[in-house]
Scaffold this motif. Structure first.
Motif, PDB file in Angstrom:
ATOM      1  N   VAL A  75       0.806  -1.227   0.000  1.00  0.00           N
ATOM      2  CA  VAL A  75       0.000   0.000   0.000  1.00  0.00           C
ATOM      3  C   VAL A  75       0.839   1.277   0.000  1.00  0.00           C
ATOM      4  O   VAL A  75       0.295   2.376  -0.095  1.00  0.00           O
ATOM      5  N   GLY A  76       2.154   1.142   0.132  1.00  0.00           N
ATOM      6  CA  GLY A  76       2.966   2.347   0.176  1.00  0.00           C
ATOM      7  C   GLY A  76       4.437   2.026   0.334  1.00  0.00           C
ATOM      8  O   GLY A  76       4.860   0.896   0.111  1.00  0.00           O
ATOM      9  N   VAL A  77       5.186   3.048   0.714  1.00  0.00           N
ATOM     10  CA  VAL A  77       6.638   2.913   0.855  1.00  0.00           C
ATOM     11  C   VAL A  77       7.111   3.624   2.119  1.00  0.00           C
ATOM     12  O   VAL A  77       6.425   4.488   2.659  1.00  0.00           O
ATOM     13  N   ARG A  78       8.285   3.251   2.551  1.00  0.00           N
ATOM     14  CA  ARG A  78       8.991   4.045   3.546  1.00  0.00           C
ATOM     15  C   ARG A  78      10.266   4.526   2.878  1.00  0.00           C
ATOM     16  O   ARG A  78      10.801   3.885   1.964  1.00  0.00           O
ATOM     17  N   GLY A  79      10.741   5.643   3.330  1.00  0.00           N
ATOM     18  CA  GLY A  79      11.931   6.215   2.703  1.00  0.00           C
ATOM     19  C   GLY A  79      12.130   7.630   3.180  1.00  0.00           C
ATOM     20  O   GLY A  79      11.661   8.016   4.253  1.00  0.00           O
ATOM     21  N   VAL A  80      12.825   8.410   2.386  1.00  0.00           N
ATOM     22  CA  VAL A  80      13.148   9.788   2.750  1.00  0.00           C
ATOM     23  C   VAL A  80      12.332  10.740   1.884  1.00  0.00           C
ATOM     24  O   VAL A  80      12.411  10.711   0.652  1.00  0.00           O
ATOM     25  N   LEU A  81      11.552  11.590   2.563  1.00  0.00           N
ATOM     26  CA  LEU A  81      10.758  12.603   1.870  1.00  0.00           C
ATOM     27  C   LEU A  81      11.663  13.757   1.445  1.00  0.00           C
ATOM     28  O   LEU A  81      12.544  14.177   2.191  1.00  0.00           O
ATOM     29  N   MET A  97       4.672   6.385   3.782  1.00  0.00           N
ATOM     30  CA  MET A  97       3.608   7.081   3.062  1.00  0.00           C
ATOM     31  C   MET A  97       2.869   6.117   2.141  1.00  0.00           C
ATOM     32  O   MET A  97       3.481   5.264   1.508  1.00  0.00           O
ATOM     33  N   SER A  98       1.548   6.290   2.064  1.00  0.00           N
ATOM     34  CA  SER A  98       0.748   5.427   1.196  1.00  0.00           C
ATOM     35  C   SER A  98       0.844   5.912  -0.250  1.00  0.00           C
ATOM     36  O   SER A  98       1.128   7.088  -0.503  1.00  0.00           O
ATOM     37  N   TYR A  99       0.562   4.992  -1.164  1.00  0.00           N
ATOM     38  CA  TYR A  99       0.570   5.363  -2.579  1.00  0.00           C
ATOM     39  C   TYR A  99      -0.524   6.376  -2.888  1.00  0.00           C
ATOM     40  O   TYR A  99      -0.432   7.104  -3.874  1.00  0.00           O
ATOM     41  N   GLY A 100      -1.552   6.454  -2.040  1.00  0.00           N
ATOM     42  CA  GLY A 100      -2.632   7.400  -2.266  1.00  0.00           C
ATOM     43  C   GLY A 100      -2.274   8.832  -1.902  1.00  0.00           C
ATOM     44  O   GLY A 100      -3.002   9.766  -2.253  1.00  0.00           O
ATOM     45  N   ASP A 101      -1.187   9.035  -1.208  1.00  0.00           N
ATOM     46  CA  ASP A 101      -0.765  10.382  -0.817  1.00  0.00           C
ATOM     47  C   ASP A 101      -0.022  11.043  -1.980  1.00  0.00           C
ATOM     48  O   ASP A 101       0.951  10.478  -2.497  1.00  0.00           O
ATOM     49  N   PRO A 102      -0.462  12.228  -2.421  1.00  0.00           N
ATOM     50  CA  PRO A 102       0.227  12.879  -3.543  1.00  0.00           C
ATOM     51  C   PRO A 102       1.706  13.152  -3.278  1.00  0.00           C
ATOM     52  O   PRO A 102       2.511  13.263  -4.201  1.00  0.00           O
ATOM     53  N   ARG A 105       5.346  10.939  -4.453  1.00  0.00           N
ATOM     54  CA  ARG A 105       6.279  11.110  -5.582  1.00  0.00           C
ATOM     55  C   ARG A 105       7.565  11.803  -5.163  1.00  0.00           C
ATOM     56  O   ARG A 105       8.531  11.834  -5.907  1.00  0.00           O
ATOM     57  N   TRP A 106       7.589  12.348  -3.932  1.00  0.00           N
ATOM     58  CA  TRP A 106       8.793  13.005  -3.407  1.00  0.00           C
ATOM     59  C   TRP A 106       9.546  12.126  -2.412  1.00  0.00           C
ATOM     60  O   TRP A 106      10.445  12.585  -1.722  1.00  0.00           O
ATOM     61  N   VAL A 107       9.158  10.860  -2.348  1.00  0.00           N
ATOM     62  CA  VAL A 107       9.830   9.945  -1.424  1.00  0.00           C
ATOM     63  C   VAL A 107      10.838   9.088  -2.198  1.00  0.00           C
ATOM     64  O   VAL A 107      10.492   8.459  -3.196  1.00  0.00           O
TER      65      VAL A 107
END
Ligand SMILES: [Zn+2]
Length: 132
Positions: A75-81, A97-102, A105-107
């Protein structure tokens, strides 16, 4: 995480009709029905590695549960924003952050997140009887 491999040894994680096996810190006090709907950043596990993890992981010694999960969609990723910067993207901090959060794309992702659904808690004593 993508291939549902054991987080300890890298073999195929345990799976049977009740679902894929997960070992989690015990947070049953967090909400009724926990871990239903929980986002997991930790991959699943195989049966032999449950005992290894319980012996060596200090966090799990404070309380752990074994869960079978039938639906564990990514459903999403972890990483650095990051945010836009004059010379290029600028790191802000670690996020999940979930894939549904706009903003996803900055992660710059370092791992996948799976949502645990259709969960069944398993007693540690029952694990020895489970083939997979
Ligand atoms: Zn393993």
């Amino acid at each position: 995480m993508e291939l549902l491999l054991c987080q300890v040894c890298g073999c195929i994680a345990a799976q049977n009709d009740d679902g894929v096996l997960w070992l989690q810190r015990d947070h049953r006090d967090d909400w009724p029905g926990w871990p239903e709907g929980m986002a997991s950043v930790e991959p699943p596990i195989c049966v032999p590695c449950v005992a290894v993890s319980l012996r060596h992981c200090p966090a799990l010694r404070r309380g752990a549960v074994v869960v079978r999960v039938r639906d564990c969609s990514v459903v999403g990723v972890r990483g650095v924003l990051h945010r836009p910067g004059v010379l290029g993207p600028v790191a802000i901090g670690a996020v999940t952050m979930s894939y549904g959060d706009p903003g996803v794309r900055w992660v710059l992702a370092s791992g996948l997140v799976r949502e645990l659904r259709d969960c069944t808690l398993v007693r540690f004593e029952e694990l020895a009887d489970q083939a997979a």
